[in-house]
Scaffold this active site. Structure first.
Site, short mmCIF file in Angstrom:
data_model
loop_
_atom_site.label_atom_id
_atom_site.label_comp_id
_atom_site.label_asym_id
_atom_site.label_seq_id
_atom_site.Cartn_x
_atom_site.Cartn_y
_atom_site.Cartn_z
N SER A 21 -12.36 71.12 26.78
CA SER A 21 -11.02 71.52 26.23
C SER A 21 -10.54 72.65 27.03
O SER A 21 -11.14 73.48 27.39
CB SER A 21 -11.31 71.92 24.97
N THR A 47 -6.89 72.72 23.11
CA THR A 47 -6.64 73.13 21.59
C THR A 47 -5.25 72.95 21.23
O THR A 47 -4.35 73.61 22.09
CB THR A 47 -7.39 74.57 21.20
N SER A 71 -8.32 84.58 29.55
CA SER A 71 -7.62 85.03 28.34
C SER A 71 -6.56 84.16 28.28
O SER A 71 -5.30 84.72 27.76
CB SER A 71 -7.34 86.54 28.20
N LEU A 74 -4.25 80.11 23.08
CA LEU A 74 -3.97 78.64 22.89
C LEU A 74 -2.77 78.16 23.09
O LEU A 74 -1.97 77.67 22.41
CB LEU A 74 -4.38 78.37 21.40
N ASN A 130 -12.09 74.02 17.00
CA ASN A 130 -12.48 75.07 17.74
C ASN A 130 -12.48 76.27 16.86
O ASN A 130 -11.48 77.02 16.25
CB ASN A 130 -11.21 75.34 18.56
N CYS A 133 -10.95 80.45 17.07
CA CYS A 133 -9.60 80.93 16.57
C CYS A 133 -9.75 82.51 15.71
O CYS A 133 -10.52 82.41 14.84
CB CYS A 133 -8.76 80.17 16.00
N GLY A 220 -18.92 79.50 33.01
CA GLY A 220 -19.24 79.07 34.30
C GLY A 220 -20.88 79.43 34.30
O GLY A 220 -21.67 79.77 33.20
N GLY A 246 -21.27 74.82 29.11
CA GLY A 246 -21.68 76.25 29.71
C GLY A 246 -22.13 76.39 30.97
O GLY A 246 -23.60 76.79 31.31
N GLY A 268 -16.53 72.65 32.50
CA GLY A 268 -15.14 73.48 32.56
C GLY A 268 -14.95 74.16 33.76
O GLY A 268 -14.23 73.66 34.74
#
Length: 307
Positions: A21, A47, A71, A74, A130, A133, A220, A246, A268
């Site tokens: 995501s 998201t 950072s 969303l 998710n 949040c 990562g 991950g 990701g």
């Protein structure tokens, strides 16, 4: 040729690899134009929240030697716009592609509303919840750090929709197994794990953090060993299928996560180095399985041999 297809609740995957995501937007990032998304196992979209949000101050992303700090927040146009402007054209172009929507919110009612709207639109096959949040009703701590909150949130969403739901676990907890078991008690159909680890990087010349928001999520290669350990623990303690993530950047990483207990994986940060990483990793699986002497990728799940 080894079998690499995987079946999960709501998702028939031709291979176990999907972009995580946020990494492929809503199927509308430039990389998506460069290949046929049907070659992926599935697509997980960014998201979605009930109303549009703009995210955090710039800079939002810092690429490190062994991972990525982000950072972004969303950032999304809100659920109604996501359905009409993003998901409808995506589904039109890819009628067969398994699509998982990611649900976020500030309150439980927010989550339920977003989940209901996404389910009613009939454009996605499953929902990822998710729980990283900030929970505004409880002082801003993430929903995902309290087992009882995760259980209740999962239950409320399950009661509101018929789509399968996967709870995405935050690793920023003392005991991830307790959170996974709470999601299972609440009726989750699966687990996605892990979300990013909270991190910080400081530029010694300016003495300032490299992110505009000061702290951000670390993903990562740097988090891979933590993610594998957590997947292993949750696989031992629950009966839910796990989508592991991950630091996955190669077919070998996929095999490692599956040996630990994942049934499928999401990629990701690897896309920062190769925008078609998901595709290339999936394409490399048959060769790896042949080398390992494995005829069906599902036979790897949870088969780590402990010392």
């Amino acid at each position: 040729m080894s079998k690499i297809s995987v079946e999960l609740p709501g998702l028939k995957l031709k291979n176990p690899v999907m972009p995580a995501s946020g990494t492929f937007g809503f199927g509308d990032v430039p990389a998506c134009k460069k290949f046929d998304l049907n070659e992926l196992g599935a697509l997980v979209i960014k998201t979605t929240t009930s109303k549009a949000t703009t995210g955090n101050p710039q800079p939002q992303i810092a690429v490190l030697n062994d991972g990525v700090l982000n950072s972004v927040g969303l950032t999304n146009p809100g659920v109604d716009a996501v359905i009409n402007d993003k998901l409808k054209p995506l589904r039109e172009q890819y009628p067969e592609l398994p699509i998982m929507a990611s649900v976020g919110g500030d309150t439980m009612a927010d989550y339920v509303l977003v989940a209901q709207k996404l389910a009613a639109a009939n454009l996605v096959n499953a929902l990822e919840i998710n729980v990283s949040c900030p929970n505004v009703a409880q002082g801003g701590m993430s929903f995902g750090v309290h087992p009882e909150v995760v259980e209740e949130l999962t239950r409320q969403i399950k009661e509101a929709v018929s789509l399968p739901i996967y709870v995405k676990l935050t690793p920023n907890v003392t005991d991830i197994v307790a959170i996974a078991q709470a999601a299972e008690r609440g009726g989750a159909d699966g687990i996605s794990m892990i979300n990013t680890l909270l991190g910080m990087e400081i530029d010694v010349t300016t003495r300032r953090p490299v992110l505009g928001h000061n702290v951000g999520g670390l993903s990562g290669e740097a988090v891979k060993a933590v993610a594998v350990r957590m997947v292993y623990q949750v696989h031992q303690a629950t009966n839910l299928p796990i989508i592991g993530m991950g630091g996955i950047a190669s077919p070998e990483d996929v095999a490692e996560f599956m040996l630990a207990g994942a049934s499928a994986v999401a990629v990701g940060s690897a896309h920062f180095h190769d925008e078609l990483a998901s595709l290339h990793i999936a394409q490399g699986l048959p060769t790896l399985l042949a080398k390992m002497g494995v005829s069906d990728i599902n036979d790897l799940v949870g088969q780590v041999k402990l010392n």
